[in-house]
Design an enzyme around this catalytic site. Sequence first.
Site, short mmCIF file in Angstrom:
data_model
loop_
_atom_site.label_atom_id
_atom_site.label_comp_id
_atom_site.label_asym_id
_atom_site.label_seq_id
_atom_site.Cartn_x
_atom_site.Cartn_y
_atom_site.Cartn_z
N LYS A 1 54.11 32.58 39.17
CA LYS A 1 53.92 33.93 39.71
C LYS A 1 52.57 34.50 39.32
CE LYS A 1 55.19 37.65 41.81
NZ LYS A 1 55.04 37.54 43.28
N ARG B 1 57.90 34.11 36.30
CA ARG B 1 56.48 33.77 36.38
C ARG B 1 56.27 32.31 36.78
NH1 ARG B 1 53.24 37.18 33.19
NH2 ARG B 1 51.91 35.43 32.66
N GLU C 1 54.07 27.46 50.99
CA GLU C 1 54.52 27.55 49.61
C GLU C 1 56.03 27.52 49.46
OE1 GLU C 1 53.22 31.11 47.53
OE2 GLU C 1 53.37 32.29 49.34
N LYS D 1 52.42 31.39 53.37
CA LYS D 1 53.83 31.69 53.08
C LYS D 1 54.70 30.49 53.47
CE LYS D 1 53.87 34.42 51.27
NZ LYS D 1 53.19 35.41 50.51
N GLU E 1 47.69 34.16 56.02
CA GLU E 1 48.82 34.56 55.17
C GLU E 1 50.12 33.90 55.66
OE1 GLU E 1 49.22 35.61 52.38
OE2 GLU E 1 51.23 36.45 52.27
N ASN F 1 49.53 30.61 25.56
CA ASN F 1 49.22 30.75 27.00
C ASN F 1 47.72 30.61 27.15
OD1 ASN F 1 51.86 31.42 27.38
ND2 ASN F 1 51.49 33.50 28.11
N GLY F 2 47.28 29.95 28.21
CA GLY F 2 45.83 29.80 28.43
C GLY F 2 45.42 28.35 28.34
N CYS G 1 52.84 30.34 32.12
CA CYS G 1 53.41 30.35 30.77
C CYS G 1 53.77 31.75 30.30
CB CYS G 1 52.41 29.76 29.80
SG CYS G 1 51.94 28.09 30.21
C1 F6R Z 1 51.36 33.73 47.47
C2 F6R Z 1 51.06 34.31 46.18
C3 F6R Z 1 49.77 33.94 45.53
C4 F6R Z 1 49.15 35.17 44.85
C5 F6R Z 1 47.92 34.73 44.04
C6 F6R Z 1 47.22 35.91 43.39
O1 F6R Z 1 52.60 34.15 47.94
O2 F6R Z 1 51.84 35.04 45.61
O3 F6R Z 1 48.89 33.37 46.44
O4 F6R Z 1 48.81 36.10 45.83
O5 F6R Z 1 48.30 33.81 43.06
O6 F6R Z 1 48.05 36.54 42.47
P1 F6R Z 1 47.75 38.02 42.01
O7 F6R Z 1 47.90 38.90 43.20
O8 F6R Z 1 48.74 38.29 40.93
O9 F6R Z 1 46.33 38.02 41.52
#
Ligand code: F6R
Length: 606
Positions: free
Chosen positions: A601, A27, A486, A483, A479, A100-101, A2
């Site tokens: 994001k 986001r 997702e 990738k 990883e 948000n939240g 959000c």
């Molecule tokens: C995968 C990805 C997510 C983030 C995770 C943590 O491509 O982007 O798995 O790594 O949501 O996000 P941050 O790093 O912002 O804490």
Amino acid sequence: MCGIIGYIGKNKAVPYLIRGLEHLEYRGYDSSGIAVSQGGEVITVKASGRISDLKSKLAGIELTAKCGIGHTRWATHGEPDDINSHPHSSMSGLFTVVHNGIIENYLPLKKELLGQGFTFKSSTDTEVIANLLEKYYEGDVLSALSKCRRVLEGSYALCIICRDFPDTLYGVRKGSPLHCALKRTESFFASDTVALLPYTREIFTLGEGETAVMKKGKITFYGSDGAETEKKAERVNLPEQTADKGDFPHFMLKEIYEQPQVLRKTLSALVRDGELLPELSELKKSFFALQKICFVGCGSAYHAGLAGKILMERIGNITCVAETASEFRYGNTPLDGKTLCIFISQSGETADTLAALMKAKEKKAKTLSVINVRGSTMAGESDNVIYTEAGTEIAVATTKAYTAQLMALYLFALCFAHERWQIKRSERDRLLSQLSQLPEKVQSIIDRRDRAELFSSLFDRRQEGWFIGRGSDYASAMEGSLKMKEISYINTGAYPAGELKHGTISLLERGTPVVALCCEERLFPKTFANIKEVKARGARVLILAQKKSSQALTDEENVFLLPDTEDEFAGLLQAVALQLISYFTALKRGCDIDKPKNLAKSVTVE
Ligand code: F6R
């Protein structure tokens, strides 16, 4: 996830709100909406889908208001439809709120409000806040807000319009970020500094429980005790995010290409005059006394932590654990003053990682965060911060921020091992020189993107696949698998190569794609034996190995050779090759690469 925007000034609010929402788009969201104060009324327009859907709805409406709020919603409570989209108004329309939240006790509160005659239109927790404000309101918004805050449990950043005060916006936060900015006679709220940078770099960040009352060109701040406080703006030195893909078809590809530059910048920010991480001088004094290091993060950041743990145990000779933040925050990992907890996060706002950090602080553990976004909540809460220099990352799937995290963690491990006398200065320098060669090696992988495109044909028609490896190759497998999942929606799993025969191998079918990561030279023969096992059962195997292993692979059909480096650092090179393979797979499958479905994001809810 959000996003919130608020505007009050001399110009029409709607274009500012829409522009703000577009900056927050990256986001991840599934609906959006705005509300403006106009002619004594609050007019709300909202739409499920993209911001373009909201714009289409707004096209026929004449909105001249100079004060308004906007929101991009990532559904938690209730479907992503027009009704559940924000803003939400109280029963009589007196208060209109974007949020948000998550309000954790919204159900009992809603029940109580229903019993008192309040009505609800949506399934959201946010509508409870709007009605609570109306319930407590006796002519003073701040007093209603303070009563409301006393009963709300959970996390929130709120931006509020009260119909009685059409030239004022109210903002408050607990556990979710909220920022404000001024530009001459205009004032702004945003949950992400990215949306404020087009106007100013001087940003006010609300602290826990703080409230801001915003008028045209003026903001008054109140502490969690309700008393007026002075607040200083902090300068944010991020480039304005232009949301410009340049010649690239997707942000993800652009960000993959940016990696050599990002790694160079991260290296030169963290190594100055031959000294590693000079800003950690205080923390370094505690290195000898430490007994354990915990690496904590979510998703890819957790995988970076896992790679960090493996390297640190190898060269730092200290007990390490790596845990996902959502487990760590409720788990029982023993923590004390002799534990260092390293939190890894691109955004610095991930709710679980932030909660894990707060827990570590409560237990008196030392804290260090590896963060990309300056001014983020975690950066403010940590005793020590290492900033990665990835710049703004727009694609939901992380690429450049992940490899920058690996670089930062590799450097930290080198620094720790040397300061604790586990490696000599000459060995530290040798490893450092290997690290400094990684940017050009990453470039050489990017230059061979056609290989990645070719190998993506192993996956593009499949619904499942495997990633296997041992040691640090296993962290890369995790990883690589994430990738692929997702962005291409292929159900892939990551397994320690030696574990397959303990159950997983029963799933293997003819043609199942298996990516075998083989950069740990000392484990090469072991993983190679596992490759033979899966091939014998019909798997189609792609091997990622260093050039130095090429002799042993001459009979293999699908081999992606990576430049030679220290085995422990090869994860960074593997990540780039795997990003490209996932990218081309998703491209062939026609997926929405930059905004995969259901993902956000920055995950600011638990
Ligand atoms: C995968 C990805 C997510 C983030 C995770 C943590 O491509 O982007 O798995 O790594 O949501 O996000 P941050 O790093 O912002 O804490």
